[in-house]
Design a protein around this motif. Sequence first.
Motif, PDB file in Angstrom:
ATOM      1  N   THR A 155      11.567  -0.100   1.055  1.00 32.94           N
ATOM      2  CA  THR A 155      10.457   0.818   0.829  1.00 32.94           C
ATOM      3  C   THR A 155      10.590   1.592  -0.477  1.00 32.94           C
ATOM      4  OG1 THR A 155      11.582   2.503   2.173  1.00 32.94           O
ATOM      5  CG2 THR A 155       9.956   1.109   3.284  1.00 32.94           C
ATOM      6  N   ALA A 156      11.474   1.176  -1.357  1.00 32.40           N
ATOM      7  CA  ALA A 156      11.537   1.804  -2.677  1.00 32.40           C
ATOM      8  C   ALA A 156      10.203   1.595  -3.382  1.00 32.40           C
ATOM      9  CB  ALA A 156      12.670   1.197  -3.501  1.00 32.40           C
ATOM     10  N   PRO A 157       9.621   2.630  -4.004  1.00 30.03           N
ATOM     11  CA  PRO A 157       8.315   2.474  -4.648  1.00 30.03           C
ATOM     12  C   PRO A 157       8.287   1.303  -5.623  1.00 30.03           C
ATOM     13  CG  PRO A 157       8.909   4.794  -4.561  1.00 30.03           C
ATOM     14  CD  PRO A 157      10.121   4.018  -4.092  1.00 30.03           C
TER      15      PRO A 157
ATOM     16  N   TRP B 151       3.702   5.024   8.653  1.00 32.79           N
ATOM     17  CA  TRP B 151       4.347   6.337   8.651  1.00 32.79           C
ATOM     18  C   TRP B 151       5.860   6.218   8.633  1.00 32.79           C
ATOM     19  CZ3 TRP B 151       3.100  11.182   7.656  1.00 32.79           C
ATOM     20  CH2 TRP B 151       3.936  12.201   8.088  1.00 32.79           C
ATOM     21  N   LEU B 152       6.398   5.142   9.171  1.00 35.29           N
ATOM     22  CA  LEU B 152       7.849   4.956   9.170  1.00 35.29           C
ATOM     23  C   LEU B 152       8.436   5.098   7.771  1.00 35.29           C
ATOM     24  CD1 LEU B 152       8.635   1.975  11.584  1.00 35.29           C
ATOM     25  CD2 LEU B 152       9.497   4.319  11.754  1.00 35.29           C
ATOM     26  N   ALA B 153       7.663   4.718   6.766  1.00 35.52           N
ATOM     27  CA  ALA B 153       8.177   4.777   5.398  1.00 35.52           C
ATOM     28  C   ALA B 153       8.497   6.189   4.961  1.00 35.52           C
ATOM     29  CB  ALA B 153       7.162   4.151   4.432  1.00 35.52           C
ATOM     30  N   THR B 154       7.834   7.192   5.548  1.00 35.28           N
ATOM     31  CA  THR B 154       8.082   8.581   5.151  1.00 35.28           C
ATOM     32  C   THR B 154       9.414   9.094   5.678  1.00 35.28           C
ATOM     33  OG1 THR B 154       7.066   9.624   7.105  1.00 35.28           O
ATOM     34  CG2 THR B 154       5.597   8.995   5.274  1.00 35.28           C
TER      35      THR B 154
ATOM     36  N   GLN C  17       0.820  -1.214   0.000  1.00 29.53           N
ATOM     37  CA  GLN C  17       0.000   0.000   0.000  1.00 29.53           C
ATOM     38  C   GLN C  17       0.854   1.264   0.000  1.00 29.53           C
ATOM     39  OE1 GLN C  17      -0.230  -2.532   2.020  1.00 29.53           O
ATOM     40  NE2 GLN C  17      -2.312  -3.295   2.093  1.00 29.53           N
ATOM     41  N   LEU C  18       2.082   1.150   0.502  1.00 28.77           N
ATOM     42  CA  LEU C  18       2.930   2.328   0.625  1.00 28.77           C
ATOM     43  C   LEU C  18       3.558   2.752  -0.698  1.00 28.77           C
ATOM     44  CD1 LEU C  18       4.773   1.473   3.965  1.00 28.77           C
ATOM     45  CD2 LEU C  18       2.721   2.850   3.634  1.00 28.77           C
ATOM     46  N   ASP C  19       3.517   1.882  -1.697  1.00 29.16           N
ATOM     47  CA  ASP C  19       4.168   2.212  -2.967  1.00 29.16           C
ATOM     48  C   ASP C  19       3.600   3.494  -3.564  1.00 29.16           C
ATOM     49  OD1 ASP C  19       5.783   0.021  -2.721  1.00 29.16           O
ATOM     50  OD2 ASP C  19       4.653  -1.233  -4.100  1.00 29.16           O
ATOM     51  N   ASP C  20       2.284   3.559  -3.710  1.00 22.97           N
ATOM     52  CA  ASP C  20       1.661   4.744  -4.281  1.00 22.97           C
ATOM     53  C   ASP C  20       1.709   5.922  -3.314  1.00 22.97           C
ATOM     54  OD1 ASP C  20       1.106   3.578  -6.701  1.00 22.97           O
ATOM     55  OD2 ASP C  20      -0.889   2.915  -6.127  1.00 22.97           O
ATOM     56  N   GLN C  21       1.636   5.637  -1.999  1.00 20.19           N
ATOM     57  CA  GLN C  21       1.697   6.722  -1.026  1.00 20.19           C
ATOM     58  C   GLN C  21       3.018   7.473  -1.124  1.00 20.19           C
ATOM     59  OE1 GLN C  21       0.797   5.398   2.949  1.00 20.19           O
ATOM     60  NE2 GLN C  21      -1.011   4.243   2.312  1.00 20.19           N
ATOM     61  N   LEU C  22       4.107   6.743  -1.269  1.00 20.54           N
ATOM     62  CA  LEU C  22       5.418   7.379  -1.353  1.00 20.54           C
ATOM     63  C   LEU C  22       5.577   8.154  -2.653  1.00 20.54           C
ATOM     64  CD1 LEU C  22       7.557   4.506   0.172  1.00 20.54           C
ATOM     65  CD2 LEU C  22       7.006   6.693   1.234  1.00 20.54           C
ATOM     66  N   ARG C  23       5.017   7.633  -3.740  1.00 22.20           N
ATOM     67  CA  ARG C  23       5.070   8.368  -5.009  1.00 22.20           C
ATOM     68  C   ARG C  23       4.300   9.684  -4.888  1.00 22.20           C
ATOM     69  NH1 ARG C  23       3.729   3.093  -7.154  1.00 22.20           N
ATOM     70  NH2 ARG C  23       5.562   2.062  -8.041  1.00 22.20           N
ATOM     71  N   LEU C  24       3.118   9.624  -4.271  1.00 21.09           N
ATOM     72  CA  LEU C  24       2.316  10.833  -4.110  1.00 21.09           C
ATOM     73  C   LEU C  24       3.019  11.837  -3.209  1.00 21.09           C
ATOM     74  CD1 LEU C  24      -0.292  12.409  -4.554  1.00 21.09           C
ATOM     75  CD2 LEU C  24      -1.293  11.164  -2.612  1.00 21.09           C
ATOM     76  N   ARG C  25       3.642  11.358  -2.155  1.00 18.91           N
ATOM     77  CA  ARG C  25       4.347  12.259  -1.240  1.00 18.91           C
ATOM     78  C   ARG C  25       5.484  12.988  -1.957  1.00 18.91           C
ATOM     79  NH1 ARG C  25       4.674  13.155   4.173  1.00 18.91           N
ATOM     80  NH2 ARG C  25       6.632  14.028   4.897  1.00 18.91           N
TER      81      ARG C  25
END
Length: 432
Positions: A387-389, A321-324, A198-206
């Motif tokens: 955590t790389a997208p 959140w750790l991924a950010t 789920q974090l893949d797209d979140q990190l791209r958007l961030r």
Amino acid sequence: MPATPRGATLRRRIRSLGGKVIRRLGLLPGGMPDGLGEDQELLGTSWPYEVLVYFADTPEALYQIEQWYDTFRALHAEHPVVVVTQDSRTARAIRRDSGLDVRTVAHYTTLDDILGRSPTKLALYVNHNPENFTCLRFGQLVHASLMHGDSDKLVTVSNQTKAYDFSFVAGQAAVERMARFSTLYDAHARCVPVGRPQLDDQLRLRARTPRGPLPTVLYAPTWEGGQPSAEYGSVATHGLAVVRALVESGRYRVLYRPHPLTGVRVAAYGEADKAIREYLAAAPAPAEGPAHGTDTHGDVAPAFAAADLLVCDVSGVAMDWLATGEPIVVTRPVGDVVIASSPLLELAPALPVAALGDVLATVDRELTQDPTRDRRLTLREHYLGDTAPGASTQRFVAACERLMEIRDREVARIEAYGAPSAAPTGNERGTR
């Protein structure tokens, strides 16, 4: 006077008709699937799906599966996926929002009939609904628990995990948690680290979202839990005090993101949630940038993308959140809730009720100095892996493929012995 067979049959028909009318009118108790299935159309057919996602819940629990839509679509591109529900309302929502194939199956016999002639190999589950056992009975499938988040809550090591052949987990921290707190469970053999797709797209958007003139603090508490021992939520004890202190400072924009189930068990949580929403709606906007607000979108990615610091409870939000790589403050619940020792909870600044008066100073320090940044970045890999997208989605698909290979080997091994004569299937009345 004993009922005649004809009279008993008539009463059964009346009850059946009444049940259908109640279901079609939507008059069922909360949490009960409507059971309006496609069984008649499905009986005697097969389907092409290799992967089955079993979701027996009603629409109020959709948030548990919604976060998996992108991942399931990626898997479907390689191996056909179908979502099986017991509720036609849930099926309509999933079909509309995910674009995935969805079937509503009300009866076990229908699923048994279809799977007997279909190439389905893998069953996935995003929660521990007791109805999952309707699908868990099929030994020709490999069953994997995904759940809908990873956290340091003790409920993440539920004994129900043992029902599944494997559990997909975020990272090594989850494996260690299961090994430490579960009895009679080989966590290292049955837990499969795949990260958090789920974090893949979140990190791209961030990465694409510009920072505002004022830092944004995201307050994202969990709900009150299904029972007092799991009451990690801070809405009723911390919420308004945290939000008010940050808003009144004039130094921060505040974004509040409540859990979808806030207030369903404890009225005080619903009342506190309402008070926070009303306060933020009436609060003067910051001198620069966006206004304070409440975020209720199904996708957490926009809220994560806008925030510079997170205030949250012991919950899955903290892990994601750790991924950010950005600062985090974690509240501490009141009462007799058990807080297990974990690397993240030992590192992140704690916010008990007694320290609410210091919340502004804590946020100031974490945003300006960020004293735990280096250690937090090390924990990111421990909890989430790479955590790389795109990396987690690739690991997820590869893990599903490995489980399907395991399933093929196991089925071949059993078939080599020959089928036992008149072997019980487990669905006969009175079998053990």
